[in-house]
Write a protein that holds these residues in place. Structure first.
Motif, PDB file in Angstrom:
ATOM      1  N   LEU A 181       0.830  -1.203   0.000  1.00 29.92           N
ATOM      2  CA  LEU A 181       0.000   0.000   0.000  1.00 29.92           C
ATOM      3  C   LEU A 181       0.863   1.251   0.000  1.00 29.92           C
ATOM      4  O   LEU A 181       0.617   2.201  -0.752  1.00 29.92           O
ATOM      5  CB  LEU A 181      -0.926   0.020   1.222  1.00 29.92           C
TER       6      LEU A 181
ATOM      7  N   ASN B 234       2.580   1.676  -3.401  1.00 27.97           N
ATOM      8  CA  ASN B 234       1.720   2.200  -4.456  1.00 27.97           C
ATOM      9  C   ASN B 234       1.435   3.669  -4.261  1.00 27.97           C
ATOM     10  O   ASN B 234       1.351   4.425  -5.222  1.00 27.97           O
ATOM     11  CB  ASN B 234       0.427   1.392  -4.516  1.00 27.97           C
ATOM     12  N   GLY B 235       1.281   4.069  -2.996  1.00 26.44           N
ATOM     13  CA  GLY B 235       1.079   5.488  -2.725  1.00 26.44           C
ATOM     14  C   GLY B 235       2.273   6.296  -3.191  1.00 26.44           C
ATOM     15  O   GLY B 235       2.134   7.313  -3.888  1.00 26.44           O
ATOM     16  N   LEU B 236       3.460   5.843  -2.846  1.00 21.82           N
ATOM     17  CA  LEU B 236       4.674   6.560  -3.249  1.00 21.82           C
ATOM     18  C   LEU B 236       4.811   6.575  -4.766  1.00 21.82           C
ATOM     19  O   LEU B 236       5.225   7.566  -5.360  1.00 21.82           O
ATOM     20  CB  LEU B 236       5.900   5.896  -2.613  1.00 21.82           C
TER      21      LEU B 236
ATOM     22  N   LEU C 187       2.480   6.676  -6.909  1.00 20.22           N
ATOM     23  CA  LEU C 187       1.590   7.711  -7.447  1.00 20.22           C
ATOM     24  C   LEU C 187       2.229   9.092  -7.307  1.00 20.22           C
ATOM     25  O   LEU C 187       2.168   9.920  -8.207  1.00 20.22           O
ATOM     26  CB  LEU C 187       0.241   7.674  -6.733  1.00 20.22           C
ATOM     27  N   ILE C 188       2.836   9.318  -6.144  1.00 20.09           N
ATOM     28  CA  ILE C 188       3.488  10.616  -5.923  1.00 20.09           C
ATOM     29  C   ILE C 188       4.597  10.833  -6.952  1.00 20.09           C
ATOM     30  O   ILE C 188       4.731  11.897  -7.535  1.00 20.09           O
ATOM     31  CB  ILE C 188       4.068  10.677  -4.485  1.00 20.09           C
TER      32      ILE C 188
ATOM     33  N   LYS D 181       9.607   9.460   6.646  1.00 19.44           N
ATOM     34  CA  LYS D 181       8.272   9.186   6.115  1.00 19.44           C
ATOM     35  C   LYS D 181       7.271  10.236   6.572  1.00 19.44           C
ATOM     36  O   LYS D 181       6.206  10.367   5.997  1.00 19.44           O
ATOM     37  CB  LYS D 181       7.806   7.799   6.568  1.00 19.44           C
ATOM     38  N   SER D 182       7.627  10.956   7.601  1.00 18.63           N
ATOM     39  CA  SER D 182       6.725  12.011   8.063  1.00 18.63           C
ATOM     40  C   SER D 182       6.971  13.318   7.312  1.00 18.63           C
ATOM     41  O   SER D 182       6.367  14.327   7.627  1.00 18.63           O
ATOM     42  CB  SER D 182       6.907  12.220   9.563  1.00 18.63           C
ATOM     43  N   ALA D 183       7.831  13.292   6.329  1.00 18.38           N
ATOM     44  CA  ALA D 183       8.139  14.504   5.573  1.00 18.38           C
ATOM     45  C   ALA D 183       7.039  14.789   4.554  1.00 18.38           C
ATOM     46  O   ALA D 183       6.107  14.010   4.378  1.00 18.38           O
ATOM     47  CB  ALA D 183       9.481  14.347   4.862  1.00 18.38           C
TER      48      ALA D 183
ATOM     49  N   ASP E  40       5.679  15.453   0.591  1.00 21.50           N
ATOM     50  CA  ASP E  40       5.971  14.884  -0.713  1.00 21.50           C
ATOM     51  C   ASP E  40       7.129  15.628  -1.372  1.00 21.50           C
ATOM     52  O   ASP E  40       8.012  15.041  -1.982  1.00 21.50           O
ATOM     53  CB  ASP E  40       4.748  15.002  -1.630  1.00 21.50           C
TER      54      ASP E  40
ATOM     55  N   ALA F  72       3.518  11.712   7.167  1.00 20.28           N
ATOM     56  CA  ALA F  72       2.898  12.562   6.147  1.00 20.28           C
ATOM     57  C   ALA F  72       3.032  11.960   4.751  1.00 20.28           C
ATOM     58  O   ALA F  72       2.089  12.008   3.953  1.00 20.28           O
ATOM     59  CB  ALA F  72       3.516  13.953   6.182  1.00 20.28           C
ATOM     60  N   LEU F  73       4.196  11.383   4.465  1.00 22.09           N
ATOM     61  CA  LEU F  73       4.382  10.815   3.126  1.00 22.09           C
ATOM     62  C   LEU F  73       3.396   9.687   2.862  1.00 22.09           C
ATOM     63  O   LEU F  73       2.782   9.606   1.793  1.00 22.09           O
ATOM     64  CB  LEU F  73       5.806  10.289   2.972  1.00 22.09           C
ATOM     65  N   VAL F  74       3.258   8.826   3.851  1.00 19.02           N
ATOM     66  CA  VAL F  74       2.311   7.721   3.716  1.00 19.02           C
ATOM     67  C   VAL F  74       0.892   8.264   3.569  1.00 19.02           C
ATOM     68  O   VAL F  74       0.108   7.799   2.729  1.00 19.02           O
ATOM     69  CB  VAL F  74       2.398   6.797   4.942  1.00 19.02           C
TER      70      VAL F  74
ATOM     71  N   ASN G 231      -0.100  11.108   2.388  1.00 22.67           N
ATOM     72  CA  ASN G 231      -0.349  11.703   1.080  1.00 22.67           C
ATOM     73  C   ASN G 231      -0.475  10.644   0.001  1.00 22.67           C
ATOM     74  O   ASN G 231      -1.274  10.781  -0.923  1.00 22.67           O
ATOM     75  CB  ASN G 231       0.770  12.686   0.740  1.00 22.67           C
ATOM     76  N   GLY G 232       0.332   9.591   0.135  1.00 21.81           N
ATOM     77  CA  GLY G 232       0.211   8.513  -0.828  1.00 21.81           C
ATOM     78  C   GLY G 232      -1.159   7.880  -0.768  1.00 21.81           C
ATOM     79  O   GLY G 232      -1.824   7.685  -1.791  1.00 21.81           O
ATOM     80  N   LEU G 233      -1.633   7.612   0.427  1.00 18.51           N
ATOM     81  CA  LEU G 233      -2.952   7.000   0.578  1.00 18.51           C
ATOM     82  C   LEU G 233      -4.041   7.948   0.077  1.00 18.51           C
ATOM     83  O   LEU G 233      -5.015   7.523  -0.533  1.00 18.51           O
ATOM     84  CB  LEU G 233      -3.199   6.663   2.056  1.00 18.51           C
TER      85      LEU G 233
ATOM     86  N   LEU H 179      -3.821  10.004  -2.325  1.00 21.80           N
ATOM     87  CA  LEU H 179      -3.873   9.919  -3.784  1.00 21.80           C
ATOM     88  C   LEU H 179      -4.650   8.680  -4.229  1.00 21.80           C
ATOM     89  O   LEU H 179      -5.457   8.737  -5.157  1.00 21.80           O
ATOM     90  CB  LEU H 179      -2.461   9.893  -4.366  1.00 21.80           C
ATOM     91  N   ILE H 180      -4.383   7.568  -3.552  1.00 21.07           N
ATOM     92  CA  ILE H 180      -5.090   6.333  -3.883  1.00 21.07           C
ATOM     93  C   ILE H 180      -6.598   6.520  -3.708  1.00 21.07           C
ATOM     94  O   ILE H 180      -7.398   6.133  -4.566  1.00 21.07           O
ATOM     95  CB  ILE H 180      -4.588   5.173  -3.000  1.00 21.07           C
TER      96      ILE H 180
ATOM     97  N   ASP I  65      -3.908  -1.955  -3.100  1.00 21.80           N
ATOM     98  CA  ASP I  65      -4.793  -0.793  -3.051  1.00 21.80           C
ATOM     99  C   ASP I  65      -6.251  -1.228  -3.064  1.00 21.80           C
ATOM    100  O   ASP I  65      -7.092  -0.697  -2.350  1.00 21.80           O
ATOM    101  CB  ASP I  65      -4.563   0.098  -4.282  1.00 21.80           C
TER     102      ASP I  65
ATOM    103  N   LEU J  67      -7.900  -1.937   0.227  1.00 24.61           N
ATOM    104  CA  LEU J  67      -8.268  -0.772   1.028  1.00 24.61           C
ATOM    105  C   LEU J  67      -9.556  -0.155   0.508  1.00 24.61           C
ATOM    106  O   LEU J  67     -10.478   0.167   1.275  1.00 24.61           O
ATOM    107  CB  LEU J  67      -7.135   0.265   1.007  1.00 24.61           C
TER     108      LEU J  67
END
Lengths: 219, 219
Positions: A16, A19-21, A23-24, A108-110, A112, B15-17, B19-21, B23-24, B112, B115
């Motif tokens: 998951l 796939n999110g990354l 997309l980014i 990961k908390s940064a 995009d 945050a990165l995770v 934002n990825g989610l 987008l999904i 994905d 989810l």
DNA sequence: CCGGGCATCGGTAGCAGCACCCATTTGTGC
DNA sequence: GCACAAATGGGTGCTGCTACCGATGCCCGG
């Protein structure tokens, strides 16, 4: 000057998240994820066999951490740039990642934007660190400048120390460790003290979590 | 019948995770992320103040886990459906999540599609579990169906005990825990003793590893 | 109403963990 | 050979963890 598209290998054990990354990253015209890996070993294989410009490696992966994978990739495919992705704002990881050859370290908390910037910086052969990491680097540099030989004089555990950490994290008391390794309790004590000083830790709990993070023991 | 768009609260500390989610989820016409939270407390607040249909909660969050947040949301905003997102294929947490009111349990290593399916199932008031979870449920059901009054013969920790375990594994001393929870050191001591007795453990090291296995804390 | 589980608080005692001091032996690199 | 790091062992002392004893107030279900 129309730079060519950066071909990216994305390694993270969570589909998951991966796939999110993706997309980014794929939303950017200059970046393309062309390979994925769900653990360190797969990442190494992909970095060798595929035509990869940049590898984005999660640190916490089963079997082989992103750090270990980075060391191997540095050896086998030196032209692949690497960015380390980490859940932890942890200096140990930061330094290890840099030593392993990563040019970027992104939490990961940064945002995009930071990840994208790290990718582009890596392709320009520039490092990218989050602000806190720069602070850590400076502190470390101030603390112990000398080391003419080069790298960080800082903490890599010796083989013996690693054994001790492993046993501590497995719940052995100092006495049990002494019996296991056939040495004195005082020596075990001394090793533990040295380890904690090297890693800047305060008790067995932190050591245990370190050992688990480092993959020395299973939770 | 043109179902209305599902308004989603997304809670994850990275945050990165997140934002990825997002987008999904936002790629789907029937789903819309309308609020985000980076820890359990924020999630509770958002679930109350915003108009939310569905909350997607990461289990491992600082200060308050997704499970604890789910309990509060069940109490304060009972009409909000919840899906638990977890890194660990862990039965403890699966059962706790279901008890806390979550209607779905999705692993981060899932696809994905899972989810999205969990989201839609939740809005139809149907549960969604990954296949392994169903197996676990069945095993558990076979093992001990009766026990009308009581749960599992094996130790389930109380909410308070869970808090204590979490803090122990985070490296707090008994005194630090006492200050954090605003109770006496002796009470912390007593809780720890009860926990260790329930789980058959002997020291904080084992408790720490248990907490990590259970997903209560990050290594 | 009463039993039981839960959370709370107290005392005593022993041993383990941890800090800070000391030393010797061994191996490796210069 | 000499310098340095790693591994080994010891002493002392404080703090914290753990075990085992006691207790009270609360709430929930029968």
């Amino acid at each position: 000057m129309n730079a060519p598209i950066t071909r990216i290998l994305l390694a993270d054990d969570h589909a998951l998240v991966r796939n999110g990354l993706r997309l980014i990253l794929d939303a950017e015209p200059d970046l393309a994820v062309v390979a994925e890996a769900s653990d360190g070993a797969e990442a190494i294989g992909a970095a060798e066999s595929e035509r990869i410009d940049l590898a984005i490696l999660d640190i916490a992966m089963p079997r082989m951490t992103g750090i270990q994978a980075a060391r191997e990739i540095t050896r086998r495919a030196a032209d692949v740039r690497m960015i380390m992705l980490s859940m932890y704002d942890n200096e140990q990881y930061l330094f290890e990642a840099l030593k392993a050859g990563a040019s970027g370290y992104v939490l990961k908390s940064a945002a995009d934007k930071d990840l994208l910037e790290a990718c582009r910086a890596a392709m320009r052969d520039e490092p990218f660190l989050y602000p806190g990491a720069v602070t850590l680097l400076i502190q470390q540099h101030i603390q112990n400048e000398p080391s003419p030989g080069g790298g960080f004089p800082q903490a890599l555990l010796t083989a013996r120390e690693e054994e001790v950490v492993k046993l501590i994290a497995e719940g052995y008391s100092a006495r049990g460790i002494a019996e296991t390794l056939v040495i004195s309790v005082r020596t075990v004590d001394r090793h533990r003290a040295n380890i904690m000083q090297k890693l800047g830790m305060r008790d067995r709990i932190e050591l245990t979590r370190f050992a688990i993070r480092a993959g020395l023991v299973e939770p």
